[in-house]
Design a protein around this motif. Sequence first.
Motif, PDB file in Angstrom:
ATOM      1  N   PRO A 160       0.831  -1.287   0.191  1.00  7.61           N
ATOM      2  CA  PRO A 160       0.027   0.163   0.315  1.00  7.61           C
ATOM      3  C   PRO A 160       0.747   1.226   0.135  1.00  7.61           C
ATOM      4  O   PRO A 160       0.531   2.706  -0.433  1.00  7.61           O
ATOM      5  N   ASP A 161       1.646   1.379   0.678  1.00 12.93           N
ATOM      6  CA  ASP A 161       3.054   2.080   0.429  1.00 12.93           C
ATOM      7  C   ASP A 161       3.704   2.597  -1.046  1.00 12.93           C
ATOM      8  O   ASP A 161       3.105   3.888  -1.197  1.00 12.93           O
ATOM      9  N   GLU A 169       4.410  10.692  -0.237  1.00 10.30           N
ATOM     10  CA  GLU A 169       5.618  11.055  -0.306  1.00 10.30           C
ATOM     11  C   GLU A 169       6.599  10.155   0.762  1.00 10.30           C
ATOM     12  O   GLU A 169       7.871  10.236   1.132  1.00 10.30           O
ATOM     13  N   ARG A 170       6.058   9.004   0.750  1.00  7.34           N
ATOM     14  CA  ARG A 170       6.898   7.675   1.796  1.00  7.34           C
ATOM     15  C   ARG A 170       7.750   7.283   0.411  1.00  7.34           C
ATOM     16  O   ARG A 170       9.177   6.642   1.374  1.00  7.34           O
ATOM     17  N   MET A 171       7.004   7.194  -0.620  1.00 12.13           N
ATOM     18  CA  MET A 171       7.718   6.335  -1.862  1.00 12.13           C
ATOM     19  C   MET A 171       9.482   7.995  -2.458  1.00 12.13           C
ATOM     20  O   MET A 171      10.296   6.747  -2.810  1.00 12.13           O
ATOM     21  N   ALA A 172       9.211   8.174  -1.728  1.00 18.00           N
ATOM     22  CA  ALA A 172      10.185   9.674  -2.088  1.00 18.00           C
ATOM     23  C   ALA A 172      11.084   9.553  -0.907  1.00 18.00           C
ATOM     24  O   ALA A 172      12.115   9.351  -1.317  1.00 18.00           O
ATOM     25  N   PHE A 173      10.962   8.857   0.337  1.00 15.38           N
ATOM     26  CA  PHE A 173      12.165   8.733   1.065  1.00 15.38           C
ATOM     27  C   PHE A 173      12.743   7.429   0.497  1.00 15.38           C
ATOM     28  O   PHE A 173      14.196   7.021   0.374  1.00 15.38           O
ATOM     29  N   GLY A 216      15.699   1.264   7.521  1.00 22.34           N
ATOM     30  CA  GLY A 216      13.725   0.765   7.016  1.00 22.34           C
ATOM     31  C   GLY A 216      13.765   0.685   5.717  1.00 22.34           C
ATOM     32  O   GLY A 216      12.895   0.807   5.493  1.00 22.34           O
ATOM     33  N   LYS A 217      14.560   1.208   5.072  1.00 26.52           N
ATOM     34  CA  LYS A 217      15.125   1.192   3.594  1.00 26.52           C
ATOM     35  C   LYS A 217      14.842   0.035   3.161  1.00 26.52           C
ATOM     36  O   LYS A 217      14.479  -1.139   2.288  1.00 26.52           O
TER      37      LYS A 217
END
Length: 481
Positions: A14-15, A20-24, A42-43
């Motif tokens: 779902p992310d 914003e989440r995927m940019a990180f 996290g990555k």
Amino acid sequence: MSVSVEKRDACFPPDWEDDERMAFLFSAFKENRDVDCTDWDGKIDFWSPLIIDHCRRRGSVCVNLQELNESFRRKGSVPLGLSTVLQSMNRSGKVQKESDFAANVDSGWLSWGVGLLLVRPLKWTLSALLGSGRVPLEETFVVIDLVKEKAAALLAAYRASPLATHSLLSFQELRSLSSHICPDESALCLALLQLQREKHVTVSLHEGEKLVKFSQAGQGRVSPVSEVDLGIYQLQRSEKLLEERVEALGQEAEKCKQQAKSLLKEGKKSQALRCLRGSKRVEKKADRLFAQLETVKGILDRIANSQTDRLVMQAYQAGVAALRISLKGVTVERAENLVDQIQELCDTQDEINQTLASGALDSGEDSEELEEELKSLLEKTIPDNDVLPVVPTHPISPPRKTGIPDADFVQSLPSVPDFSLSITDEELDRELSRLTVSDTEHATSPQHTCTRVKDPEYENALKYDVMEEYTCAEKKLPVKF
């Protein structure tokens, strides 16, 4: 958006829709994990399972950076940290370079040409020596969990197929058998390499043909390819070729017969005879090949029986060794001595049982004597005079009037005894005589005159009344007249 892109996006978490989440997650890693371990971990935790799941959906066991960049492209951007993710997965053992995975191949694999895998990762080696931390786009990595799954499925498919009875399989036969497991030849080779690591497969090259030998059910590891295995494989191959040839000759003979019938119907008798002669020649050739086929089958049966006999002999040898160990220290003399001891103990037990049985009989005789003595004591404790008279059954006549007043009559009766009743017939007669009123006693009394009447029925009735009086006195009941 195309259908393929829609299907691809449906497989992502779902992310994937959160910009914003995927940019990180698409950003590059820090140079050092110590700078920001949360950012780094996290990555890694996001991309590592996603890469494995991507390979599983494709049915592949290998992956490279170039393919991952294209598969994970999002809105024209590609992840910048996949090279670091692959390096981290390689260090943790989740993936392995294809060159390292195929490093311990035997001569059979080298003869297959699998050794060429060692040439392709040369760029990776040079870049590592030069100090570059980037992964070449063409560098292939093997996903360890996926290749283990493929290897287990391939072994199970072989043992469940009719080919499990064959000691050797050709690579083409194995390709047909595993088409639903390994989509390409590279995946099949990697699965076989994993089985080789697990000692379940060995490969060889015979007369330009790639051969694979699996471990049989119940065996911990596969044995090397021997001359016997190659001989059996050649016989099985000859058997298959002869069967195909006999079947083809049978079809050709049948075709000649049908052609002869057609020519005969058309009136071309000479041509029909030629076709029929050709059919006979084909049938004779088929018969000859069929006889050869039966000979080959007979040889294969004998070989199978010999292998069974060898297994039986091995079992016999193991049984003899086990018996020799189990009977160590056991001799015939010791066995006879044990039997004699057992017999002596049985005899002693029989004597003990007889002794105990004889003692039980003596105690039985004593008990009989005691019972007789007890019976005699009971007879002595009960006196004969305690026996009561028989109650009369005939009707009792009412007493006659004697002219004596009731009060005087009652006074003339004896007092009720206070002791237990123990009276006999003689005592009752004496008491009855004493109660009888004499003529003299009545004559001296001026108030009464009585004549003694000797009536037997009256005397019996009086005797019964007196006995009832004593009985009631003993039971402490009121006296009734």
